[in-house]
Design a protein around this motif. Structure first.
Motif, short mmCIF file in Angstrom:
data_model
loop_
_atom_site.label_atom_id
_atom_site.label_comp_id
_atom_site.label_asym_id
_atom_site.label_seq_id
_atom_site.Cartn_x
_atom_site.Cartn_y
_atom_site.Cartn_z
N MET B 48 0.82 -1.22 0.00
CA MET B 48 0.00 0.00 0.00
C MET B 48 0.85 1.27 0.00
N LEU B 49 2.12 1.16 0.47
CA LEU B 49 3.00 2.33 0.37
C LEU B 49 3.40 2.52 -1.09
N MET B 51 1.66 1.60 -3.61
CA MET B 51 0.46 2.10 -4.29
C MET B 51 0.26 3.59 -3.99
N ALA B 52 0.59 4.00 -2.77
CA ALA B 52 0.45 5.42 -2.40
C ALA B 52 1.42 6.29 -3.20
N LEU B 53 2.65 5.79 -3.42
CA LEU B 53 3.64 6.55 -4.20
C LEU B 53 3.19 6.68 -5.65
#
Lengths: 149, 129
Positions: B48-49, B51-53
């Motif tokens: 999810m990190l 995906m966040a980037l």
């Protein structure tokens, strides 16, 4: 032994309301290095037409990941969490999550498929305000790896 | 139309910060010994990190932080984050395509780390800038 496919379509009770705080959004935005003013400064968010700071697009996971445990930890479904891998992730937004929102998550099982000895469990979380305004739909696919050997 | 490539550095400190902010404290994202025990090459970034980037890249291209209508990815390869000051780097590129709706643009996204694709079927639909 695969997961019971008759769980497909099952819906779970709504989560306890989650209060979206301005500082939580700022903390999340800072953690991912997102410096857009609308994540940090209420005035900048208002200039874009929002009532307060808005959250980055993947923020709804903070709620949905926590509440979807009611599915992966449902003893009747029987997922072995130590074998779970996050397979894919999808969001459909009506609007950004905004500081001041009180959000409720309703989780359901969208599909269960068995393939190559693994189970693919897709959960759907409908996130709306406690007043009933739809905000974002979150789909999470968990891969439950089969026993080896 | 190809969009300008975005690059984001990821260090162990970022993983700790993301764990705290997201509430995902799975030790594969901070403990070398735990990661090894479950057969990983080392500590890996939260999917999810990553995906966040990639989401940051999408809003950068969109020119507005509130322009995303749909966003989805499949996690295919872990982003291994070494215990060094430089950590590692995630590179994000995209091709923009028209959709049936003249107000919306589809982005086909590619995220790589050390030359290896870490996501598949990564797509976003954004409001036309």
């Amino acid at each position: 032994m695969g997961l019971d496919q008759s769980f497909t379509g099952r819906s779970y009770p709504p989560s306890a309301p989650y209060q979206v705080g301005r500082e939580k959004i700022r903390e999340f935005a800072t953690a991912i290095g997102a410096e857009d003013a609308a994540y940090h400064d209420p005035e900048a968010a208002r200039a874009l037409g929002h009532p307060d700071v808005i959250a980055p697009p993947t923020f709804p996971m903070v709620l949905s990941m926590a509440t979807s445990r009611q599915i992966v930890e449902d003893p009747a479904l029987g997922v072995d969490y130590s074998r779970v891998v996050h397979g894919d992730q999808r969001f459909a937004y009506r609007r950004p999550v905004t500081a001041g929102d009180e959000l409720v998550c309703v989780n359901s099982i969208e599909s269960i498929n068995a393939r190559g000895g693994h189970d693919f469990l897709t959960t759907r979380s409908e996130i709306s305000t406690s007043a009933g305004e739809a905000v974002v739909t979150v789909w999470t696919m968990f891969v439950v790896r089969g026993e080896e050997g | 139309m190809e969009l300008p490539t975005q690059r984001y550095r990821v260090t162990r400190a970022d993983l700790v910060r993301y764990a705290g902010a997201s509430g995902d404290f799975n030790p594969i994202h901070w403990s070398e010994s735990f990661a090894a025990k479950v057969g990983l090459p080392g500590v890996i970034a939260h999917g999810m990190l990553t995906m966040a980037l990639v989401g940051r890249a999408v809003t950068t291209w969109a020119g507005r932080p509130d322009a995303i209508v749909e966003y989805g990815v499949r996690f295919t390869r872990p982003v291994e984050v070494p215990d060094t000051e430089e950590g590692t780097e995630v590179e994000v590129s995209a091709v923009a395509k028209d959709t049936d709706d003249p107000g919306l643009v589809r982005l086909d996204l590619t995220a790589t780390c050390a030359g290896v694709k870490v996501l598949a079927q990564a797509k976003a639909v954004i409001k036309r800038p």
